[in-house]
Enzyme design. Structure first.
Site, PDB file in Angstrom:
ATOM      1  CG  HIS A  41      -3.024   1.901  -2.105  1.00 55.20           C
ATOM      2  ND1 HIS A  41      -2.914   0.634  -1.582  1.00 55.20           N
ATOM      3  CD2 HIS A  41      -3.868   1.797  -3.169  1.00 55.20           C
ATOM      4  CE1 HIS A  41      -3.675  -0.201  -2.285  1.00 55.20           C
ATOM      5  NE2 HIS A  41      -4.256   0.481  -3.250  1.00 55.20           N
ATOM      6  CG  ASP A  71      -1.251  -3.781  -1.657  1.00 57.91           C
ATOM      7  OD1 ASP A  71      -1.551  -3.809  -0.449  1.00 57.91           O
ATOM      8  OD2 ASP A  71      -1.591  -2.836  -2.393  1.00 57.91           O
ATOM      9  CB  SER A  72      -5.579  -4.893  -1.164  1.00 60.62           C
ATOM     10  OG  SER A  72      -5.101  -3.564  -1.184  1.00 60.62           O
ATOM     11  CB  CYS A  86      -0.480  -5.124   2.119  1.00 59.89           C
ATOM     12  SG  CYS A  86      -2.115  -4.721   2.754  1.00 59.89           S
ATOM     13  CB  CYS A 136      -1.504   2.916   3.390  1.00 63.74           C
ATOM     14  SG  CYS A 136      -2.448   2.189   2.017  1.00 63.74           S
ATOM     15  CD  GLU A 183      -6.545   0.134  -5.959  1.00 66.75           C
ATOM     16  OE1 GLU A 183      -6.893  -0.381  -7.023  1.00 66.75           O
ATOM     17  OE2 GLU A 183      -5.537  -0.257  -5.325  1.00 66.75           O
TER      18      GLU A 183
HETATM   19  N1  DGL Z   1      -1.904  -0.925   0.378  1.00 66.25           N
HETATM   20  C1  DGL Z   1      -2.457  -1.527   1.518  1.00 66.25           C
HETATM   21  C2  DGL Z   1      -1.842  -1.088   2.797  1.00 66.25           C
HETATM   22  O1  DGL Z   1      -0.658  -0.830   2.795  1.00 66.25           O
HETATM   23  C3  DGL Z   1      -3.914  -1.866   1.524  1.00 66.25           C
HETATM   24  C4  DGL Z   1      -4.892  -0.802   1.315  1.00 66.25           C
HETATM   25  C5  DGL Z   1      -6.294  -1.371   1.310  1.00 66.25           C
HETATM   26  O2  DGL Z   1      -6.523  -2.325   0.570  1.00 66.25           O
HETATM   27  O3  DGL Z   1      -7.137  -0.876   2.062  1.00 66.25           O
HETATM   28  O4  DGL Z   1      -2.470  -1.025   3.837  1.00 66.25           O
END
Ligand code: DGL
Length: 281
Positions: A194, A18-19, A81, A192, A160
């Site tokens: 996150h 993931d990012s 992600c 997402c 974050e």
């Molecule tokens: N967690 C990621 C997603 O599911 C990326 C969020 C990001 O880096 O903008 O989209």
């Protein structure tokens, strides 16, 4: 390349990326469902967020990280992600020799199963929402379901930073989800990885009558299915471990992983990204 051992199965780790911190919600779900499996996780913390980047850039980042997982070697790649899954899944599948699992289809399946009134809301990053990937995946399963989507670009930075229980975060969520509630969505896809970290806050804002669909849990189910189908499950006697590598400083990452996710990620290695060669016409 898969390394099937004498007992059958494959002891190599599952590669997950993931990012940043978000993919750890998928790691946690995989560990709960498949406690025998080892996982190698890369968080591209040097380049987070992906969600505000162009599809071409996210595609390039995804190919670079996938190449690192392949070199590890891992036995499968989990694109933990939604942003990368929505714009880079096909190119990843065409480029790597490993099986690749994304998060969009598992989330879409769970959402179509959950909705009672046929109206699904989707929240995600700008890139995910702009791609229309959830609408396509949901309509492929149930063509007459109504889908209302909303990009929520402020949520990833708040997560974050670890602002998971804060009045400011609740107000931001409320602004974002109001149009989905006004449109009468009874199911909300957390599009997402996150966002499961904000699950209590989001549920508080939308109320108990809205079902939240967590793409992390549904992705873990898809990983189990893939490993079984390809006979890549870890042998029963294998020693499972979680190794984490990041592309930049780990401070905030460690704090959120340990406090919010209760995951012991050890001492993450800091890794260099081997840049893909630039293609000349
Ligand atoms: N967690 C990621 C997603 O599911 C990326 C969020 C990001 O880096 O903008 O989209």
């Amino acid at each position: 390349m898969a390394a099937t051992n004498d007992n059958g199965g494959d002891p190599q780790p599952i590669g997950v990326f993931d990012s940043g911190i978000g993919g750890l919600t998928v790691v946690r779900a995989i560990r709960t469902l498949l406690p025998n499996e080892s996982i190698f996780y890369i968080g591209d913390t040097a380049r987070v967020p992906y969600g505000s980047k162009s599809p071409a850039t996210v595609e390039r980042y995804s190919l670079e990280i996938a190449a690192m997982l392949e070199a590890e070697p891992c036995k499968a790649i989990v694109v933990a992600c939604n942003t990368a899954s929505s714009v880079a899944l096909d190119v990843l599948r065409n480029t790597t020799s490993l099986p690749v699992v994304g998060v969009i289809n598992p989330g879409a399946r769970a959402a179509t199963a959950a909705t009672r009134n046929g109206h699904i809301g989707v929240i995600g990053t700008r890139a995910t929402i702009k791609s229309g990937a959830y609408e396509r995946a949901i309509r492929a399963l149930r063509p007459h379901v109504q889908v209302t989507s909303r990009a929520c670009p402020l949520l990833v930075p708040l997560i974050e930073e670890g602002w998971l229980e804060s009045g400011v975060t609740d107000r931001v969520i409320s602004e974002y989800v109001r149009p989905l509630l006004d449109a009468n969505a009874d199911t909300l896809v957390l599009g997402c990885t996150h966002y499961p970290l904000l699950r209590p806050a989001i549920q508080r804002v939308v109320g108990d009558s809205v079902t939240l669909v967590d793409s992390a849990e549904n992705c873990a189910l898809a990983v189990r299915y893939l490993l079984q189908a390809k006979r890549l499950e870890a042998p029963p006697d294998s020693k499972h471990e979680l190794r984490v590598a990041l592309t930049d400083l780990p401070d905030q990452f460690l704090r959120v992983a340990e406090h919010a996710l209760q995951l012991d990620v050890g001492n993450p290695a800091i890794c260099e990204i081997p840049h893909a060669p630039v293609a000349h016409a």
